[in-house]
Design a protein around this motif. Sequence first.
Motif, PDB file in Angstrom:
ATOM      1  N   LEU A 177     -11.052  12.991   2.991  1.00  0.00           N
ATOM      2  CA  LEU A 177     -10.693  12.680   4.368  1.00  0.00           C
ATOM      3  C   LEU A 177      -9.767  11.478   4.333  1.00  0.00           C
ATOM      4  CD1 LEU A 177     -14.181  13.041   6.102  1.00  0.00           C
ATOM      5  CD2 LEU A 177     -12.483  14.803   5.585  1.00  0.00           C
ATOM      6  N   GLY A 178      -8.513  11.712   4.649  1.00  0.00           N
ATOM      7  CA  GLY A 178      -7.518  10.669   4.525  1.00  0.00           C
ATOM      8  C   GLY A 178      -7.570   9.658   5.651  1.00  0.00           C
ATOM      9  N   MET A 179      -7.701   8.378   5.293  1.00  0.00           N
ATOM     10  CA  MET A 179      -7.575   7.297   6.269  1.00  0.00           C
ATOM     11  C   MET A 179      -6.083   6.986   6.387  1.00  0.00           C
ATOM     12  SD  MET A 179     -10.750   5.025   4.778  1.00  0.00           S
ATOM     13  CE  MET A 179     -10.351   3.571   5.719  1.00  0.00           C
ATOM     14  N   PHE A 180      -5.360   7.882   7.025  1.00  0.00           N
ATOM     15  CA  PHE A 180      -3.908   7.733   7.150  1.00  0.00           C
ATOM     16  C   PHE A 180      -3.531   6.648   8.148  1.00  0.00           C
ATOM     17  CE2 PHE A 180      -4.584  12.223   5.986  1.00  0.00           C
ATOM     18  CZ  PHE A 180      -3.731  12.341   4.896  1.00  0.00           C
ATOM     19  N   ASP A 181      -4.340   6.488   9.193  1.00  0.00           N
ATOM     20  CA  ASP A 181      -3.996   5.641  10.332  1.00  0.00           C
ATOM     21  C   ASP A 181      -4.672   4.287  10.189  1.00  0.00           C
ATOM     22  OD1 ASP A 181      -2.814   5.054  12.751  1.00  0.00           O
ATOM     23  OD2 ASP A 181      -4.494   5.804  13.913  1.00  0.00           O
ATOM     24  N   ILE A 182      -4.311   3.541   9.140  1.00  0.00           N
ATOM     25  CA  ILE A 182      -4.973   2.278   8.832  1.00  0.00           C
ATOM     26  C   ILE A 182      -4.187   1.103   9.372  1.00  0.00           C
ATOM     27  CG2 ILE A 182      -6.279   3.022   6.822  1.00  0.00           C
ATOM     28  CD1 ILE A 182      -3.965   2.048   5.087  1.00  0.00           C
ATOM     29  N   GLY A 183      -4.934   0.045   9.738  1.00  0.00           N
ATOM     30  CA  GLY A 183      -4.286  -1.171  10.180  1.00  0.00           C
ATOM     31  C   GLY A 183      -3.317  -0.914  11.309  1.00  0.00           C
ATOM     32  N   ASP A 184      -2.068  -1.354  11.116  1.00  0.00           N
ATOM     33  CA  ASP A 184      -1.053  -1.149  12.157  1.00  0.00           C
ATOM     34  C   ASP A 184       0.155  -0.420  11.576  1.00  0.00           C
ATOM     35  OD1 ASP A 184      -0.148  -3.151  10.561  1.00  0.00           O
ATOM     36  OD2 ASP A 184       0.224  -4.599  12.155  1.00  0.00           O
ATOM     37  N   TRP A 216     -11.560   1.247  13.132  1.00  0.00           N
ATOM     38  CA  TRP A 216     -10.725   0.421  13.999  1.00  0.00           C
ATOM     39  C   TRP A 216      -9.296   0.974  14.057  1.00  0.00           C
ATOM     40  CZ3 TRP A 216     -15.037  -1.441  15.118  1.00  0.00           C
ATOM     41  CH2 TRP A 216     -15.946  -1.748  14.136  1.00  0.00           C
ATOM     42  N   ILE A 217      -8.708   1.055  15.256  1.00  0.00           N
ATOM     43  CA  ILE A 217      -7.368   1.657  15.417  1.00  0.00           C
ATOM     44  C   ILE A 217      -6.302   0.603  15.665  1.00  0.00           C
ATOM     45  CG2 ILE A 217      -5.998   3.017  17.024  1.00  0.00           C
ATOM     46  CD1 ILE A 217      -7.508   5.195  16.401  1.00  0.00           C
ATOM     47  N   ARG A 218      -5.147   0.783  15.044  1.00  0.00           N
ATOM     48  CA  ARG A 218      -4.052  -0.179  15.144  1.00  0.00           C
ATOM     49  C   ARG A 218      -3.556  -0.311  16.579  1.00  0.00           C
ATOM     50  NH1 ARG A 218      -1.168   3.119  16.551  1.00  0.00           N
ATOM     51  NH2 ARG A 218      -1.486   5.206  15.859  1.00  0.00           N
ATOM     52  N   PRO A 219      -2.999  -1.455  16.911  1.00  0.00           N
ATOM     53  CA  PRO A 219      -2.473  -1.642  18.267  1.00  0.00           C
ATOM     54  C   PRO A 219      -1.365  -0.663  18.569  1.00  0.00           C
ATOM     55  CG  PRO A 219      -2.610  -3.737  17.101  1.00  0.00           C
ATOM     56  CD  PRO A 219      -2.843  -2.656  16.100  1.00  0.00           C
ATOM     57  N   LEU A 220      -1.293  -0.236  19.802  1.00  0.00           N
ATOM     58  CA  LEU A 220      -0.236   0.687  20.199  1.00  0.00           C
ATOM     59  C   LEU A 220       1.138   0.022  20.146  1.00  0.00           C
ATOM     60  CD1 LEU A 220      -1.680   2.612  23.233  1.00  0.00           C
ATOM     61  CD2 LEU A 220      -0.894   3.568  21.075  1.00  0.00           C
TER      62      LEU A 220
END
Length: 337
Positions: free
Chosen positions: A295-302, A330-334
Amino acid sequence: MVESRPEVPGEGAGARYDELLRLIESAERSGLASFWIAEHHFQSSGLCPSPPIVLAAAGQRTTRIRLGSLVCVLPFHRPIDVAEEYSLLDVLLHGRLNLGVGSGYVPVELEGFGVSPASKREAFDEALALVRAAFSGEPIRAGGDRAVRINVRSPQVPHPPLWVAAQRRESIPHVGRAGLGLSLLPYATFRDPSELGAAVRDYRAALPPGVVGHITAALPIYVGEDPDRANRALDRHLASRAAATEGYYEGAVRRAPSTLTSAAVGRAGFSLFGSSDEVGDALDEFDRLGVDEVLGMFDIGDLPVPDVVQSMRRVAGARVRPVGMAPTSWIRPLTAR
């Protein structure tokens, strides 16, 4: 994975969820096998207090990709509610639901729901048994004197595939003996891939006769020209996770220093950053260790959204074994574009 992120001043709350749904659409177009979202409460960085609502919306935008909660925190819910809501969700998804469950680990959430860390495992085991019984059509007590049966049943018989999230090595054989899928976050649990391989063998050995089992492992993944940017994003992710979970990972850090920095996670072999060939070779190694689905943590940090989508496409296009997009915390800021 999908991360939760801090609030951005002046931003409408709906924009975060719109972007999340677009990421799910991109994951399906990229050819990923699954997309998972975490349940979190009472924090500005907690994206999703109700995974069934978000996954139902995602189901209206997708047709193929499997959609999952990783995890539904069982001690926070009545078992009858979990069985009813996720059964209904699976009907709406036409049998595409994956269901991960866990006992919780974030102190503010445990305190907020009045769940004692000392008793959460017992509460989880009791709730899981009742949820499985309800899924199967057996009567269970919902709080009153009369036992009741759910009236909407999942199209996946006897219930959606179940995974248990385990971040402590000693709990892994327990999951195997229950005949359930096992979901791992390697950097928080193991020093290196050899330890992961030993845990995979422990899990397989504990499975009941005839049960194959299924193991997922969540790994930070970046395929692109700037791995240093991905490492900086991972450092921010690790820092935010440590701040939110307070002392929960102290024991894990002592056992596995790879939890401390992106550099240490990389040296341990639990982040896959580089070219398509380099990441593909690393994924092959996890196949050999017995991991069924990364399961890829593709959407890390910002990381910018285009980098996230590019990584998904390049990984999915090069792999035969399934790769999913897993939920981080935790999701990066938009505002990061």
